[in-house]
Design an enzyme around this catalytic site. Structure first.
Site: not given
Length: 802
Positions: A194, A566, A570, A705
């Site tokens: 919660d 991104t 970075n 990814q």
């Protein structure tokens, strides 16, 4: 024949000059990530030279102590598997060794169990619990649970001296036996889907639960759109509307009901008006999210069935109700919950070792991106004040008592969902034409940020202008007929983008320096008065070029904000980039599958390549989240001594593996960690060194990814940061070009730094915080986490690349 009774006169070992003994238990409702916390506590305790214990079945385990009586069948069943001595020592408070918590990170629920314990709520139960702890020589307890569990733990600590006194008076223990245990050290970790504890932004399990909800809503979304239906989704949250609110923000729900801020007296008309308006603008679906504790301002419950009836009869919509129930608790923990649980478990052990008898019991919290300690009682008391404020119908106070982040999200949801809010409209002279552009590789959350920016612009009277396909699209196709790359964007066009991955307006790595003159001309022609740039290091670089171009082009003397997005995380000026959480979730899914394969085959190592450019953030946090044996990053590089040491470590690990304890190993290698040692070469070296005793495989998930559907964290933070960015831009409305140029806050990057969300001047970040050659921040906040990864994996110290 009945089994003999267990012995209870085991003398407690004195702690003076001996190792500390730290116990961990999970209590209350289970939540994904609890096992990660247990693993971190156990291994960190062992790392610091302490002894770790697990208390099985929560407080019930403390009270029961030993699992007796056993049935005759159970007793003889255990004897078949173990010695009688082992059976007699079966206890709910057991010492935990390093290998006992292997594989815990990826498991949902709690592997050491949880149970309601009425006896512990009474003093006699706590007296028995105290006796069992002393018999085991334990004087520190890490409790992972909700506010009720933590309250019970602190009460236990407060009573501890009197409990010892009573045990001596009743002659259950001697003064000598209790003498080494005069103080009980309690540390709390909040495990709750919660997210209902004050003083922390996130509790263990909340983002995993939110992911289950978003997945369900995204699934019914397609059905709703196909049939033009309305869906009423009930989610958990009796006293806290965090799940309902965040689900509303993440999925672009039309209306939400949360306990802290109930709708007005005419909520039926208000909801139907908003939904009818959305339908009239062309929207084919309707999503309403109801927290299970939802009510009106008179505290009358608002049930999903009542909302369904209203939408059916008053709005004329074909409506369905979906109650998600306990599916919200289940499943594999998300990357964030694995990381959060691990870091909080590590901090809990440090808090135990730092504590003095006068130190108040702490609860380990997360504020923005920073692990902090807060007084446990104060956090619990503030949490209970929320419920009291709701009961007293003081809803303004209830919202104030929630953290600032909660209120920001609620306001962002209100602004970006309702289509017509006259009170928000700015005067004509304060309205702007704001350009929206994506720069760099796609990242989860880009579309959610742009949708929020469009909705905010329209609510305030600004004109959102989509600049399609990045700066190259702007340069080459701005004047295309009949449709150029520069065009105003409508609410309906962007409305469905909340859950979409990729970039709906297109993105490109190209930079403005390709043709600054044309870009300046386009800005002038289309009267761009503010620029919202979403993207990674290329976006940061692009805005840097535009800022420097102000010297030659007046068109660039407009306010500009970079929202970092991104997977590499970075971008200088922030510790969190939109898209990195989506990447981590995709990566741990891949790694979990590899580990399962490796475990099934036994004695196998997977060497997996991660993205991230010159930054090892993704590899390191993924390593923390999956329990990687080793992580190789560009910051440290890879050398032969490092590989040799890790291969020796693998030999030792596999040599010690026995029976069911055998499990697959994973090594993560950043794509730019080494030009020489690729994942295939490293895997081949490991296989050669294994000489048949263990083998290896390599894997390259690549663009997998980037993920498909953005994670809830990326969605909600994208919305929050987008709204804050647009609020920042509109502060410059009506200012002259020279005034804008003179203000260093007219060109900024928004981001999280420590425990705050800040706008940092681009000029300062460029000069002081940016490693331009390696395309990453000079000071990477996560570098210290690499030691945690190594510590929890048992990896020996490595020789860093010179």
């Amino acid at each position: 024949m009945a089994p003999p009774p267990p012995t209870t006169n085991e003398a407690p070992p004195p702690l003076s000059g001996k190792k500390r003994r730290i116990a961990v238990l999970t209590s209350g409702g289970d939540s994904p990530g609890m096992n990660g916390a247990v693993r971190a506590v156990v291994r960190m305790a062992i790392h610091y030279g302490c002894e770790a214990y697990c208390v099985y079945e929560g407080y019930d385990g403390l009270v029961q102590g030993v699992r007796w009586p056993l049935s005759k069948e159970a007793f003889f069943g255990l004897v078949l598997l173990h010695t009688i001595e082992h059976v007699l020592s079966v206890s709910r408070i057991k010492e935990a060794h390093w290998e006992d918590v292997r594989g815990f990170l990826s498991e949902g629920g709690t592997l050491i169990g949880t149970a309601r314990c009425m006896p512990f709520m009474e003093r006699p139960g706590r007296l028995t619990a105290a006796k069992h702890l002393i018999i085991k020589g334990i004087d520190a307890l890490v409790v992972v649970g909700g506010d009720g569990s933590l309250t019970g733990a602190d009460k236990f600590r407060a009573e501890w001296p009197s409990l010892l006194e009573e045990l001596v008076q009743k002659k259950e223990l001697t003064p000598e036996e209790v003498k080494p245990f005069q103080h009980l050290n309690i540390v709390g970790l909040v495990g709750s889907i919660d997210n209902d504890l004050s003083m922390t932004d996130a509790t263990i399990g909340c983002y995993s639960s939110l992911a289950r909800i978003c997945e369900a809503v995204d699934s019914v979304d397609t059905t709703a759109t196909s049939h033009q239906r309305a869906f009423v989704i009930e989610v958990m949250g009796r006293h806290c509307g965090w799940l309902a609110l965040m689900a509303g923000v993440s999925t672009g729900a039309d209306f939400i009901f949360i306990p802290e801020s109930p709708p007005g007296e005419d909520w039926q008309d208000e909801m139907c008006t908003i939904i009818k308006k959305h339908r009239s603008m062309g929207k084919r679906k309707t999503i309403v999210i109801v927290a299970e504790g939802a009510h009106d301002q008179q505290l009358n419950p608002i049930k999903p069935s009542a909302v369904k009836d209203l939408l059916t009869k008053k709005a004329g919509l074909d409506t369905r109700v979906t109650t998600l129930g306990h599916v919200q608790r289940g499943g594999t923990p998300a990357a964030y919950d694995r990381m959060l649980a691990t870091l909080q478990g590590v901090e809990a052990v440090k808090a135990v070792l730092d504590a003095t008898p006068d130190t108040p019991s702490p609860v380990i919290c997360m504020i923005e991106n920073k692990i902090v300690r807060r007084p446990l009682l104060e956090a619990v008391a503030q949490t209970k004040e929320v419920a009291k404020a709701i009961d007293a119908k003081n809803f303004d106070k209830a919202m104030e008592l929630r953290d600032a982040e909660f209120h920001e999200y609620y306001r962002a949801y209100q602004i970006t969902t309702a289509t017509e809010q006259p009170e928000l409209m700015l005067p004509e002279d304060k309205r702007m034409r704001i350009g929206l552009i994506h720069v760099g590789a796609p990242a989860g959350g880009m579309n959610a940020a742009t949708r929020a920016a469009v909705a905010y612009c329209l609510a305030r009277g600004h004109t959102p202008v989509a600049l399609h396909n990045g700066f190259p699209g702007l340069i080459r196709h701005h004047s295309d007929k009949p449709l150029g790359s520069v065009r105003d964007i409508s609410w309906l066009e962007a409305e469905s983008w909340a859950s979409k991955g990729g970039s709906e307006i297109g993105t490109n790595r190209g930079l403005p320096s390709e043709d600054l003159e044309t870009i300046a001309s386009v800005f002038t022609t289309y009267k761009i008065q503010g620029l919202f740039v979403v993207g990674g290091f290329e976006a940061f670089t692009a805005v840097s070029e535009l800022r420097k171009g102000r010297e030659h082009y007046k068109a660039f003397k407009i306010p500009m904000v970079v929202l970092p997005a991104t997977i590499s995380n970075n971008v200088p000026g922030t510790e969190y980039s939109i898209g990195s959480d989506t990447c981590l979730n995709a990566l741990i899914t891949y790694c979990d599958a590899c580990r399962q394969s490796a475990s099934a085959s036994r004695r196998r190592v997977f060497v997996i390549e991660t993205q991230g450019g010159e930054s090892g953030y993704i590899a390191t946090i993924a390593g923390l989240s999956i329990g990687a044996l080793a992580v190789y990053t560009p910051e440290d590089g890879v050398n032969l001594k490092m590989l040799d040491r890790d291969i020796d470590h693998l030999r030792d690990v596999f040599l010690q593996d026995k029976g069911q304890n055998r499990a697959g190993k994973i090594i993560l290698v950043n794509e730019k960690a080494s030009k020489t040692y690729t994942v295939q070469i490293i895997a081949d070296m490991i296989a050669e060194a294994g000489k048949g005793k263990f083998e290896s495989r390599h894997g390259v998930p690549g663009h997998f990814q980037q993920g498909t559907t953005p994670s809830p964290m990326d969605r909600v933070r994208a919305v929050r940061f987008a709204v804050k960015s647009l609020q920042h831009l509109e502060q410059f409305a009506g200012m002259s070009k020279s005034e804008i140029d003179d203000d260093d806050q007219s060109c900024v990057v928004i981001g999280i730094k420590g425990a705050k969300v800040l706008f940092s001047s681009m000029e300062k970040v460029e000069k002081k915080e940016t490693d331009w050659k390696l395309r990453r921040p000079k000071d990477e906040f996560w570098m210290g986490l690499k030691d945690v990864v190594d510590t929890l994996s048992g990896r020996p110290k490595v020789v860093k690349h010179a």
